[in-house]
Design an enzyme around this catalytic site. Structure first.
Site, PDB file in Angstrom:
ATOM      1  N   VAL A  44       0.838  -1.203   0.000  1.00 40.07           N
ATOM      2  CA  VAL A  44       0.000   0.000   0.000  1.00 40.07           C
ATOM      3  C   VAL A  44       0.874   1.254   0.000  1.00 40.07           C
ATOM      4  CG1 VAL A  44      -1.846   1.258   1.182  1.00 40.07           C
ATOM      5  CG2 VAL A  44      -1.894  -1.236   1.124  1.00 40.07           C
ATOM      6  N   CYS A  45       1.959   1.236   0.748  1.00 38.80           N
ATOM      7  CA  CYS A  45       2.866   2.397   0.766  1.00 38.80           C
ATOM      8  C   CYS A  45       3.485   2.617  -0.610  1.00 38.80           C
ATOM      9  CB  CYS A  45       3.969   2.203   1.802  1.00 38.80           C
ATOM     10  SG  CYS A  45       3.357   2.167   3.501  1.00 38.80           S
ATOM     11  N   THR A  46       3.883   1.541  -1.258  1.00 39.90           N
ATOM     12  CA  THR A  46       4.456   1.651  -2.592  1.00 39.90           C
ATOM     13  C   THR A  46       3.422   2.229  -3.558  1.00 39.90           C
ATOM     14  OG1 THR A  46       5.967  -0.178  -2.155  1.00 39.90           O
ATOM     15  CG2 THR A  46       5.551   0.368  -4.479  1.00 39.90           C
TER      16      THR A  46
END
Length: 159
Positions: A44-46
């Protein structure tokens, strides 16, 4: 106490992925989008940071710079930035002071990890005042980027 629109943004000095100190004061005179994210190299961060990378021109057009902040080390952030070809600074809040000041720190995260940044978005105007604040409890969600852009459009961006 949660930060909200109209509050003075907490000052910070953090090291970026190039091991240079960066402060909030360096962004005076411009709008700043601050994205706190839990951990480099997670899905999700990526996706979140790559979406910002791909739309950075929209934010720059609104007189805004962007920084990403996590509790990862500057070395981890350097590799993440390189791998994802991110075109904005990543700042290390390894000591968790800035995440705490912005109300963006999980006491306990996945796998029992302690002290991980909550996914959050803040818009700080050219005078250091918060114009938008969103702190997500669910790390699987992403900030409302349309609301971030809307906040930037109403903070005196050039016509």
């Amino acid at each position: 106490m949660a930060l909200k629109k109209g509050d003075k943004a907490p000052s910070f000095k953090l090291y970026n992925s190039e091991k240079k100190e960066v402060s909030l004061d360096e962004y005076r005179g411009k709008n700043l989008v601050i994205l706190f994210f839990p951990m480099a190299f997670t899905s999700v961060c990526t996706a979140e940071l790559c979406a910002m990378r791909d739309n950075l021109a929209d934010y720059n057009g609104l007189n805004a710079d962007v920084v990403g902040i996590s509790v990862d080390s500057p070395f981890t952030l350097a590799k993440f930035k390189e791998d994802q070809r991110l075109n904005f600074p990543l700042l290390s809040d390894f000591n968790k002071e800035v995440s705490t000041a912005y109300g963006s720190l999980y006491e306990t995260f996945a796998l029992g990890l302690k002290g991980v940044s909550k996914r959050s978005a803040f818009v700080v105007d050219e005078n250091g005042i918060i114009q938008y604040a969103e702190v997500l409890e669910n790390a699987g969600e992403q900030p409302n980027f349309e609301a971030v852009k809307q906040a930037l459009q109403t903070t005196g961006a050039p016509a």
